[in-house]
Design a protein around this motif. Structure first.
Motif, PDB file in Angstrom:
ATOM      1  N   ILE A  92     -35.162  12.389  36.188  1.00 54.85           N
ATOM      2  CA  ILE A  92     -35.689  11.126  36.702  1.00 54.85           C
ATOM      3  C   ILE A  92     -37.196  11.260  36.648  1.00 54.85           C
ATOM      4  N   GLU A  93     -37.805  10.500  35.748  1.00 61.19           N
ATOM      5  CA  GLU A  93     -39.252  10.574  35.557  1.00 61.19           C
ATOM      6  C   GLU A  93     -39.901   9.584  36.511  1.00 61.19           C
ATOM      7  N   ILE A 135     -36.262  15.974  39.113  1.00 65.06           N
ATOM      8  CA  ILE A 135     -36.963  14.787  39.606  1.00 65.06           C
ATOM      9  C   ILE A 135     -38.449  15.110  39.721  1.00 65.06           C
ATOM     10  N   THR A 136     -39.264  14.408  38.928  1.00 67.42           N
ATOM     11  CA  THR A 136     -40.719  14.612  38.999  1.00 67.42           C
ATOM     12  C   THR A 136     -41.275  13.747  40.133  1.00 67.42           C
ATOM     13  N   GLY A 180     -44.480   9.416  35.389  1.00 67.96           N
ATOM     14  CA  GLY A 180     -44.866   8.634  34.216  1.00 67.96           C
ATOM     15  C   GLY A 180     -45.529   9.496  33.170  1.00 67.96           C
ATOM     16  N   THR A 181     -46.565   8.941  32.552  1.00 67.12           N
ATOM     17  CA  THR A 181     -47.212   9.582  31.413  1.00 67.12           C
ATOM     18  C   THR A 181     -47.641  11.034  31.663  1.00 67.12           C
ATOM     19  N   PRO A 182     -48.214  11.366  32.818  1.00 60.62           N
ATOM     20  CA  PRO A 182     -48.709  12.748  32.969  1.00 60.62           C
ATOM     21  C   PRO A 182     -47.619  13.822  32.898  1.00 60.62           C
ATOM     22  N   THR A 183     -46.379  13.492  33.262  1.00 60.65           N
ATOM     23  CA  THR A 183     -45.335  14.518  33.304  1.00 60.65           C
ATOM     24  C   THR A 183     -44.259  14.335  32.236  1.00 60.65           C
ATOM     25  N   LEU A 184     -44.288  13.214  31.509  1.00 60.39           N
ATOM     26  CA  LEU A 184     -43.167  12.887  30.615  1.00 60.39           C
ATOM     27  C   LEU A 184     -42.929  13.938  29.540  1.00 60.39           C
ATOM     28  N   ASN A 185     -43.997  14.512  28.987  1.00 59.65           N
ATOM     29  CA  ASN A 185     -43.808  15.516  27.944  1.00 59.65           C
ATOM     30  C   ASN A 185     -43.043  16.729  28.475  1.00 59.65           C
ATOM     31  N   GLU A 186     -43.436  17.205  29.650  1.00 58.52           N
ATOM     32  CA  GLU A 186     -42.733  18.339  30.278  1.00 58.52           C
ATOM     33  C   GLU A 186     -41.296  17.940  30.628  1.00 58.52           C
TER      34      GLU A 186
END
Ligand SMILES: [Zn+2]
Ligand SMILES: [Zn+2]
Length: 333
Positions: free
Chosen positions: A229-230, A165-166, A233-239
């Motif tokens: 569970i993202e 969970i980010t 959003g965009t800043p963490t999605l790649n990781e």
């Protein structure tokens, strides 16, 4: 009655307005608690094209029915509203999928919301709160707890699976950890801040601090996480995508800021057999099911601050301050 009224993009006033009048099918509720949400900030900034002015802000509430023109509700009932007012008749409503209602209108945006002493709510939007669920949990259910629950259900979460969970210390994240745990998952919480990690540690099985977390997830899981569970959003999605095992799923509930786009390498998603699940607001059935988990004491509200309507400005400042806030900001009315 006193209310927080948005008069034009970026401008709100705390002022006296007329108490709402109800017609057939509607219920008047006395609001007990309303919660702040990132969506309020976006509504306030005028991000949503369907925003109507003036409008009372707020879409997360628990209240007591004081007058009813819907036979399903009577004075004294404790209730929570959905995030939208569904028509109750469309192809989706008739299947119990009110979240998809073709004619649904959003509270705090197209119709008056809940940062007010009283609110007029369609009976189609209301769910009764069982006695064993406290107000502070009920108020967080439609937009946070039941929304996460719905996402995990759609992703087919099985007990024993590992969920990352980010944004784990945020209003959504800290509660998402608890919903995933209540459903039997092993949870890895990811947060940017060492200060906030302490609170996350109370709920999650493992905590990773920092923006680069996929290597650590792989170290903890071997093949990678079953589900993410993202919530950022965009800043963490790649990781987040890199953290998944082959055949993993990611549930997107992070912010819906229209200015932020994400560039996805399709080959990466295809070859890793990744399932990407967008997840919007909850249905009435999700709320009812979540109340069952909450009644067992499996979900505790994490509240960063409680304010009055007059202190709405301070509440908004605390919501905007990501450096130290953990959990949700409430308005007690
Ligand atoms: Zn919300
Ligand atoms: Zn409908």
């Amino acid at each position: 009655m006193k209310a927080v009224v948005v008069t034009k993009p970026g401008v709100y006033e705390i002022r006296e307005v007329d108490k709402p009048v109800i017609n057939e099918g509607y219920v008047l509720i006395k609001v007990k608690y309303a919660a702040l949400c990132y969506r309020d900030l976006l509504q306030l900034r005028g991000y949503y094209p369907r925003m109507r002015y003036p409008v009372i802000l707020g879409h997360e509430a628990v209240g007591i029915v004081v007058d009813s023109r819907d036979p399903r509700f009577k004075p004294g009932d404790r209730v929570v509203p959905l995030l939208i007012e569904p028509d109750g008749t469309c192809q989706f409503c008739s299947r119990g999928l009110e979240a998809y209602c073709t004619n649904g209108v959003s509270y705090g945006e197209e119709v008056d919301g809940f940062f007010a002493e009283y609110a007029r709510v369609s009976g189609n939007a209301l769910v009764k709160v069982p006695n064993d669920v406290p107000d502070e949990v009920a108020v967080l259910t439609p937009c946070v707890l039941a929304m996460v629950y719905k996402g995990l259900k759609r992703a087919g979460l099985e007990p024993g699976e590992t969920v990352v969970i980010t944004g784990a210390s945020g209003g959504v994240g800290i509660h998402a950890i608890q919903v995933a745990k209540a459903l039997g998952a092993r949870v890895i919480g990811v947060t940017r801040s060492e200060v906030k990690a302490g609170v996350v540690r109370k709920f999650a099985d493992h905590v990773i601090v920092g923006a680069r977390f996929s290597d650590e997830v792989k170290r903890l899981t071997g093949a990678g996480a079953d589900l993410v569970i993202e919530a950022v959003g965009t800043p963490t999605l790649n990781e987040s995508l890199k953290s998944l095992r082959i055949g993993g799923r990611v549930v997107l509930i992070g912010n819906v800021n229209p200015d932020e786009a994400f560039s996805l390498r399709l080959g990466y998603a295809i070859l890793k057999d990744i399932e990407i699940i967008g997840n919007v607001r909850s249905n009435r059935s999700d709320i009812t099911e979540l109340f069952r988990l909450a009644g067992l004491g499996l979900v505790k509200p994490v509240v960063a601050g409680v304010y009055s309507i007059d202190e709405f400005g301070e509440a908004l400042s605390q919501l905007s301050d990501n450096s130290s806030r953990v959990g949700k900001v409430l308005i007690k009315i």
